[in-house]
Scaffold this motif. Structure first.
Motif, PDB file in Angstrom:
ATOM      1  N   ARG A  18       0.811  -1.228   0.000  1.00  0.00           N
ATOM      2  CA  ARG A  18       0.000   0.000   0.000  1.00  0.00           C
ATOM      3  C   ARG A  18       0.847   1.282   0.000  1.00  0.00           C
ATOM      4  N   ASP A  19       0.824   2.066   1.073  1.00  0.00           N
ATOM      5  CA  ASP A  19       1.501   3.367   1.077  1.00  0.00           C
ATOM      6  C   ASP A  19       3.017   3.258   0.978  1.00  0.00           C
ATOM      7  N   ASP A  20       3.565   2.104   1.240  1.00  0.00           N
ATOM      8  CA  ASP A  20       5.007   1.908   1.069  1.00  0.00           C
ATOM      9  C   ASP A  20       5.386   2.065  -0.403  1.00  0.00           C
ATOM     10  N   GLY A  21       4.421   2.016  -1.293  1.00  0.00           N
ATOM     11  CA  GLY A  21       4.670   2.165  -2.719  1.00  0.00           C
ATOM     12  C   GLY A  21       4.688   3.603  -3.205  1.00  0.00           C
ATOM     13  N   VAL A  22       4.689   4.579  -2.312  1.00  0.00           N
ATOM     14  CA  VAL A  22       4.651   5.973  -2.741  1.00  0.00           C
ATOM     15  C   VAL A  22       5.876   6.341  -3.568  1.00  0.00           C
ATOM     16  N   GLY A  23       7.041   5.813  -3.245  1.00  0.00           N
ATOM     17  CA  GLY A  23       8.235   6.098  -4.046  1.00  0.00           C
ATOM     18  C   GLY A  23       8.084   5.594  -5.465  1.00  0.00           C
ATOM     19  N   CYS A  24       7.492   4.409  -5.610  1.00  0.00           N
ATOM     20  CA  CYS A  24       7.240   3.835  -6.939  1.00  0.00           C
ATOM     21  C   CYS A  24       6.260   4.707  -7.723  1.00  0.00           C
ATOM     22  N   ALA A  25       5.223   5.194  -7.034  1.00  0.00           N
ATOM     23  CA  ALA A  25       4.207   6.031  -7.688  1.00  0.00           C
ATOM     24  C   ALA A  25       4.810   7.354  -8.153  1.00  0.00           C
ATOM     25  N   VAL A  26       5.692   7.939  -7.362  1.00  0.00           N
ATOM     26  CA  VAL A  26       6.310   9.211  -7.745  1.00  0.00           C
ATOM     27  C   VAL A  26       7.228   9.003  -8.950  1.00  0.00           C
ATOM     28  N   VAL A  27       8.005   7.925  -8.952  1.00  0.00           N
ATOM     29  CA  VAL A  27       8.881   7.649 -10.099  1.00  0.00           C
ATOM     30  C   VAL A  27       8.038   7.412 -11.354  1.00  0.00           C
ATOM     31  N   ALA A  28       6.930   6.707 -11.221  1.00  0.00           N
ATOM     32  CA  ALA A  28       6.037   6.492 -12.371  1.00  0.00           C
ATOM     33  C   ALA A  28       5.488   7.830 -12.875  1.00  0.00           C
ATOM     34  N   GLY A  29       5.134   8.720 -11.956  1.00  0.00           N
ATOM     35  CA  GLY A  29       4.651  10.041 -12.347  1.00  0.00           C
ATOM     36  C   GLY A  29       5.719  10.858 -13.056  1.00  0.00           C
ATOM     37  N   LEU A  30       6.959  10.757 -12.597  1.00  0.00           N
ATOM     38  CA  LEU A  30       8.060  11.462 -13.250  1.00  0.00           C
ATOM     39  C   LEU A  30       8.333  10.878 -14.638  1.00  0.00           C
ATOM     40  N   ALA A  31       8.227   9.554 -14.769  1.00  0.00           N
ATOM     41  CA  ALA A  31       8.423   8.919 -16.077  1.00  0.00           C
ATOM     42  C   ALA A  31       7.355   9.396 -17.057  1.00  0.00           C
ATOM     43  N   ALA A 125      10.362  12.355   2.272  1.00  0.00           N
ATOM     44  CA  ALA A 125       9.711  11.306   3.056  1.00  0.00           C
ATOM     45  C   ALA A 125       8.223  11.641   3.147  1.00  0.00           C
ATOM     46  N   VAL A 126       7.402  10.703   2.723  1.00  0.00           N
ATOM     47  CA  VAL A 126       5.951  10.909   2.702  1.00  0.00           C
ATOM     48  C   VAL A 126       5.333  10.056   3.798  1.00  0.00           C
ATOM     49  N   GLU A 127       4.646  10.702   4.711  1.00  0.00           N
ATOM     50  CA  GLU A 127       4.001   9.962   5.792  1.00  0.00           C
ATOM     51  C   GLU A 127       2.889   9.088   5.238  1.00  0.00           C
ATOM     52  N   GLY A 128       2.934   7.821   5.617  1.00  0.00           N
ATOM     53  CA  GLY A 128       1.935   6.865   5.158  1.00  0.00           C
ATOM     54  C   GLY A 128       0.896   6.563   6.214  1.00  0.00           C
ATOM     55  N   ALA A 129      -0.196   5.943   5.764  1.00  0.00           N
ATOM     56  CA  ALA A 129      -1.272   5.557   6.671  1.00  0.00           C
ATOM     57  C   ALA A 129      -1.408   4.046   6.757  1.00  0.00           C
ATOM     58  N   ASP A 130      -1.074   3.341   5.675  1.00  0.00           N
ATOM     59  CA  ASP A 130      -1.355   1.910   5.579  1.00  0.00           C
ATOM     60  C   ASP A 130      -0.250   1.207   4.801  1.00  0.00           C
ATOM     61  N   CYS A 131       0.492   0.361   5.477  1.00  0.00           N
ATOM     62  CA  CYS A 131       1.540  -0.426   4.811  1.00  0.00           C
ATOM     63  C   CYS A 131       1.207  -1.906   4.857  1.00  0.00           C
ATOM     64  N   SER A 132      -0.092  -2.216   4.919  1.00  0.00           N
ATOM     65  CA  SER A 132      -0.510  -3.612   4.916  1.00  0.00           C
ATOM     66  C   SER A 132      -0.342  -4.192   3.515  1.00  0.00           C
ATOM     67  N   LEU A 133      -0.505  -5.500   3.395  1.00  0.00           N
ATOM     68  CA  LEU A 133      -0.397  -6.151   2.092  1.00  0.00           C
ATOM     69  C   LEU A 133      -1.513  -5.682   1.172  1.00  0.00           C
ATOM     70  N   GLY A 134      -1.168  -5.463  -0.078  1.00  0.00           N
ATOM     71  CA  GLY A 134      -2.147  -5.059  -1.076  1.00  0.00           C
ATOM     72  C   GLY A 134      -1.610  -3.917  -1.915  1.00  0.00           C
ATOM     73  N   ARG A 135      -2.299  -3.641  -3.001  1.00  0.00           N
ATOM     74  CA  ARG A 135      -1.905  -2.563  -3.907  1.00  0.00           C
ATOM     75  C   ARG A 135      -2.793  -1.353  -3.705  1.00  0.00           C
ATOM     76  N   GLY A 136      -2.252  -0.207  -4.036  1.00  0.00           N
ATOM     77  CA  GLY A 136      -3.025   1.029  -3.979  1.00  0.00           C
ATOM     78  C   GLY A 136      -2.677   1.868  -2.773  1.00  0.00           C
ATOM     79  N   LEU A 137      -2.471   3.149  -3.018  1.00  0.00           N
ATOM     80  CA  LEU A 137      -2.144   4.097  -1.961  1.00  0.00           C
ATOM     81  C   LEU A 137      -3.414   4.564  -1.257  1.00  0.00           C
ATOM     82  N   SER A 138      -3.281   4.915   0.015  1.00  0.00           N
ATOM     83  CA  SER A 138      -4.411   5.510   0.731  1.00  0.00           C
ATOM     84  C   SER A 138      -4.707   6.872   0.088  1.00  0.00           C
TER      85      SER A 138
END
Length: 170
Positions: A18-31, A125-138
């Motif tokens: 989940r929110d642990d993927g924020v770095g991946c999402a930002v890189v995808a946005g930059l790409a 550093a982006v504060e997250g809410a949910d780092c449980s298993l699964g896809r999709g950011l909060s």
């Protein structure tokens, strides 16, 4: 600044936590921004699972390295973005803010000891809410992605123009 300066943007995290993927999402946005001509100078866009040795390898030799990672803070405000510029001071803390076993601070201190820090290292550093298993950011973390993509693109552009201190440049 030399337009040939090496710039690396490293998204740290796991998009299946989940929110642990924020770095991946930002890189995808930059790409995506780069594909439409909105990212000057073609920085290296890299993904990392947080392993300190990989992080060091990705930023080694860079004039500017920008790292984006999920963070935990107390009290928490999911989606809040913290910008840290690593210089002579220590980033390591007793309680790592990274969502990974070894924190980003550990990688920074190891690189410092090995003399393998980039010339300039900026951490978002982006504060997250949910780092449980699964896809999709909060929702609050997802809302932080687009403004952070623009902010990093602007920082890269300012650096390319010769204003590494964040001023408008020449």
């Amino acid at each position: 600044m030399d337009s040939a300066a090496r710039i690396a943007v490293v998204g740290v995290g796991n998009e299946y936590r989940r929110d642990d993927g924020v770095g991946c999402a930002v890189v995808a946005g930059l790409a995506a921004l780069g594909a439409h001509g909105g990212l000057p100078g073609g920085p290296d866009l890299l993904l990392c699972d947080g392993d300190p040795a990989r992080l060091i390898a990705f930023w080694e030799g860079a004039d500017l390295a920008v790292v984006v990672d999920a963070a935990h803070a107390r009290p928490s405000r999911p989606g809040r973005v913290h910008r840290l510029e690593v210089s002579g001071g220590r980033l390591h803390s007793e309680h790592p803010t990274s969502s990974h076993g070894l924190g980003l601070g550990d990688a920074v201190e190891l690189a410092r000891e090995l003399d393998r820090l980039p010339r300039r290292l900026v951490v978002y550093a982006v504060e997250g809410a949910d780092c449980s298993l699964g896809r999709g950011l909060s929702a609050p973390v997802r809302a932080a992605v687009a403004p952070l993509v623009r902010r990093i693109a602007d920082e890269v552009a300012r650096y390319r123009r010769g204003a590494p201190d964040g001023s408008p440049g020449p």
